[in-house]
Scaffold this motif. Structure first.
Motif, mmCIF file in Angstrom:
data_model
loop_
_atom_site.group_PDB
_atom_site.id
_atom_site.type_symbol
_atom_site.label_atom_id
_atom_site.label_comp_id
_atom_site.label_asym_id
_atom_site.label_seq_id
_atom_site.Cartn_x
_atom_site.Cartn_y
_atom_site.Cartn_z
ATOM 1 N N PRO A 146 -2.656 -7.177 11.163
ATOM 2 C CA PRO A 146 -1.374 -6.888 11.594
ATOM 3 C C PRO A 146 -0.142 -7.879 11.215
ATOM 4 N N GLN A 147 -0.467 -8.991 10.708
ATOM 5 C CA GLN A 147 0.580 -9.915 10.002
ATOM 6 C C GLN A 147 1.232 -9.621 8.849
ATOM 7 N N PHE A 148 0.486 -8.373 8.272
ATOM 8 C CA PHE A 148 0.836 -7.818 7.138
ATOM 9 C C PHE A 148 1.123 -6.351 6.966
ATOM 10 N N GLY A 149 1.434 -5.709 8.080
ATOM 11 C CA GLY A 149 2.034 -4.712 8.512
ATOM 12 C C GLY A 149 1.013 -3.674 9.304
ATOM 13 N N ARG A 150 1.241 -2.462 9.301
ATOM 14 C CA ARG A 150 0.391 -1.419 10.077
ATOM 15 C C ARG A 150 -0.643 -0.975 9.201
ATOM 16 N N ALA A 151 -1.548 -0.350 10.161
ATOM 17 C CA ALA A 151 -2.591 0.277 9.414
ATOM 18 C C ALA A 151 -2.234 1.560 9.091
ATOM 19 N N ALA A 155 0.914 18.039 1.388
ATOM 20 C CA ALA A 155 1.747 18.588 2.648
ATOM 21 C C ALA A 155 0.788 18.842 3.539
ATOM 22 N N GLU A 156 -0.438 19.156 3.494
ATOM 23 C CA GLU A 156 -1.151 19.513 4.665
ATOM 24 C C GLU A 156 -2.139 18.477 5.076
ATOM 25 N N VAL A 157 -1.855 17.330 4.547
ATOM 26 C CA VAL A 157 -2.599 15.942 4.939
ATOM 27 C C VAL A 157 -1.725 15.138 5.841
ATOM 28 N N ARG A 158 -1.795 14.657 6.934
ATOM 29 C CA ARG A 158 -0.927 13.874 7.625
ATOM 30 C C ARG A 158 -1.504 12.290 7.398
ATOM 31 N N VAL A 159 -0.142 11.514 6.862
ATOM 32 C CA VAL A 159 -0.044 10.043 6.819
ATOM 33 C C VAL A 159 0.815 9.491 7.723
ATOM 34 N N GLU A 160 0.159 8.488 8.322
ATOM 35 C CA GLU A 160 0.803 7.597 9.397
ATOM 36 C C GLU A 160 0.750 6.075 9.245
ATOM 37 N N GLN A 161 1.329 5.377 9.457
ATOM 38 C CA GLN A 161 1.308 3.878 9.787
ATOM 39 C C GLN A 161 1.339 3.558 11.280
ATOM 40 N N VAL A 213 0.978 -1.108 0.046
ATOM 41 C CA VAL A 213 0.080 -0.007 0.074
ATOM 42 C C VAL A 213 0.879 1.347 0.041
ATOM 43 N N GLU A 214 0.695 2.391 -1.069
ATOM 44 C CA GLU A 214 1.468 3.263 -0.868
ATOM 45 C C GLU A 214 0.634 4.545 -0.852
ATOM 46 N N LEU A 238 -3.207 5.392 8.269
ATOM 47 C CA LEU A 238 -3.967 6.398 8.879
ATOM 48 C C LEU A 238 -3.812 7.777 8.174
ATOM 49 N N VAL A 239 -4.945 8.272 7.518
ATOM 50 C CA VAL A 239 -4.948 9.590 6.844
ATOM 51 C C VAL A 239 -5.673 10.496 7.747
ATOM 52 N N THR A 240 -5.050 11.723 8.110
ATOM 53 C CA THR A 240 -5.984 12.743 8.511
ATOM 54 C C THR A 240 -5.930 14.015 7.870
ATOM 55 N N VAL A 241 -6.860 14.496 7.812
ATOM 56 C CA VAL A 241 -7.279 15.882 7.062
ATOM 57 C C VAL A 241 -7.298 16.811 8.553
ATOM 58 N N PRO A 242 -6.513 17.561 8.669
ATOM 59 C CA PRO A 242 -6.452 18.510 10.039
ATOM 60 C C PRO A 242 -7.785 19.494 10.029
#
Length: 390
Positions: A107-112, A74-80, A68-69, A114-118
Motif C-alpha cells: 500500500p505504500q506504493f499504490g493500490r492493488a 472493453a469486456e474486461v473490468r480493470v480496477e485499482q 504498473v500499466e 484488480l482484473v476481472t473477466v465477467p
C-alpha cells in the motif's frame, strides 16, 4: 491487517500436531511470524541472500518506483483497489517472509491492480499487465486476476526496467473458467525480483501458466496451484535462459487437495557463462482422502559452457492409494554431439548447428504460447543471448 482468507487457514504447527506433509508450512500475513532467512533453511538454501538486497529482511528503505500499466479489452473490468477490498488477499496466504513483507508493504506504493473477466465472457484479446521499474530502490506490488465462472481469458504479465521488487499475484479461476497466463521476466541486467504467484482452480476449471525468465540479476519466482473443486486442470510451463552471473530460481507447488484433478509441470532451461546458476524445485502433494489424481512434472536443462551450476529437485508426496497417475523426472546435460555432428555433416557450420539444436529444444514449448507476437519476441531474445555467449 487481517485478510478475509475465504477458507485458507492461518496456522503453524504447535506441540502435539503432526503435519501431514513436509510442504505443509507455516503461513501468515504478518511478516514478524517468519524469521529472517539465514540460507540454512530448505526453502532458502539455493538462494544467495546477499543478492536479494534486503527484500528478505525488510530493513532497507522502500524508496523504489515500479509503475504498473494495464491494457484490456472493453469486456474486461480493470480496477485499482485498496487492500481492504474483500477481493484482495482472499485466495492466498503468504508462506514466507518476502511474500508477507510484500503484502504488508505494497500500500505504500499504490493500490492493488484488480482484473476481472465477467461471468460467461470470453475476452476477445489478451490483457497486458506491465510492471516497469524506473529506480533501483526496494518496491512492492499486488495484482489480482479473477476469471469468473464460465469465462475465458489470456493475461500477459510482463516485468521490465530496473528495480528491487517483490510482489504477490493472485489468479482466481472460478468454476468452469479458463485462464492462460504468460509471465515474462525481462528485467534489466541489474534487477532483483522475488514473486509469488498463487492460483486457485475451481470445479472443472482450467489454468495454464507460461513463465519465461530471461533478464535480471536475481529472479526467484514461486508459482503455486490449489484446487477448490473437483475436475480442475492446471499446467505450469517454464522457459529460462540463464547467462553469466545470473541467478534464476523457479519453485513450483501443486497441491492436489481435491479429487479428480490433473496437473502437468514442464520447465526447460539453458545456461551459459561463468557463474550462471539455475534452480528448479518442483513440489507436488497428492492429499489424503483424494482419488483420481493425474500428475506429472519434469525439468530439463542444457548446460552450454563450463562454470555454470544447475540445481534441479523434483519432489512428490502421496498420501493416498487412489491415484490415476503420478511421476516426475529431471535431466541436465550438454548438447548432444550426435545432433551437432549430423547437422555439420550436411554442411551446416558449427555455430549455426548449435543454434538450431537450442532453438529446437525451446521451440516446442514456445509454440504453445497463443500470443504470436510473444512467440517471436521470446525466440528472438533467446537467440540474442546465444550470440552474446558464443
Amino acid at each position: 491487517m487481517a485478510s478475509p482468507n475465504l477458507g485458507i487457514r492461518e496456522h503453524s504447527h504447535g506441540a502435539g500436531e503432526i503435519p501431514i506433509s513436509r510442504l505443509d508450512v507455516h503461513g501468515s500475513f504478518d511478516p514478524q511470524s517468519f524469521p529472517v532467512p539465514t540460507g540454512r533453511e530448505e526453502e532458502w538454501r539455493f538462494t544467495p541472500l546477499r543478492r536479494l538486497r534486503g527484500l528478505h529482511d525488510g530493513r532497507t528503505i522502500a524508496d523504489g518506483v515500479v509503475g504498473v500499466e494495464v491494457q484490456a479489452p472493453a469486456e474486461v473490468r480493470v480496477e485499482q483497489v485498496d487492500r481492504d477490498d474483500p477481493r484482495v488477499g482472499a485466495s492466498f496466504l503468504p508462506n514466507d517472509r518476502v511474500s508477507a513483507l510484500a503484502w504488508d508493504s505494497f500500500p505504500q506504493f499504490g493500490r492493488a491492480n484488480l482484473v476481472t473477466v465477467p461471468k460467461g465472457t470470453e475476452a476477445g484479446a489478451p490483457v497486458f499487465i506491465k510492471a516497469t521499474g524506473t529506480t533501483h530502490g526496494d518496491a512492492y506490488g499486488h495484482t489480482v486476476v479473477r476469471a469468473e465462472p464460465q469465462s475465458a481469458a489470456t493475461v500477459v504479465l510482463e516485468y521490465a526496467g530496473s528495480a528491487v521488487y517483490a510482489d504477490n499475484v493472485e489468479f482466481v479461476v472460478e468454476d468452469g473458467a479458463s485462464l492462460t497466463v504468460i509471465s515474462l521476466q525481462d528485467w534489466d541486467r541489474d534487477a532483483v525480483h522475488v514473486s509469488h504467484q498463487f492460483a486457485t482452480v475451481g470445479r472443472d476449471a482450467r489454468f495454464r501458466s507460461f513463465v519465461v525468465t530471461l533478464g535480471g540479476d536475481l529472479v526467484r519466482l514461486s508459482p503455486s496451484v490449489r484446487y477448490v473443486g473437483t475436475g480442475g486442470d492446471a499446467e505450469l510451463h517454464g522457459l529460462y535462459y540463464t547467462g553469466k552471473g545470473q541467478h534464476h530460481e523457479h519453485r513450483s507447488l501443486i497441491d492436489h487437495n481435491e479429487s479428480n484433478t490433473r496437473s502437468r509441470v514442464e520447465y526447460k532451461g539453458a545456461l551459459s557463462g561463468e557463474d550462471a546458476h539455475a534452480v528448479w524445485i518442483g513440489d507436488v502433494i497428492i492429499g489424503e482422502g483424494t482419488s483420481g489424481t493425474d500428475s506429472y512434472e519434469h525439468n530439463r536443462n542444457l548446460v552450454l559452457t563450463d562454470g555454470t551450476r544447475v540445481d534441479s529437485v523434483p519432489n512428490l508426496e502421496i498420501f493416498t492409494g487412489e491415484v490415476e497417475g503420478a511421476g516426475h523426472a529431471s535431466a541436465s546435460g550438454r548438447l548432444d554431439d550426435i545432433h551437432l555432428f549430423y547437422l555439420q555433416s550436411r554442411g551446416i557450420p558449427a555455430d549455426e548447428a548449435r543454434r538450431l539444436v537450442i532453438r529446437g529444444f525451446f521451440q516446442e514449448l514456445i509454440n504453445r504460447i497463443e500470443v504470436p507476437e510473444l512467440r517471436e519476441r521470446i525466440m528472438t531474445e533467446v537467440e540474442e543471448k546465444l550470440g552474446l555467449h558464443e
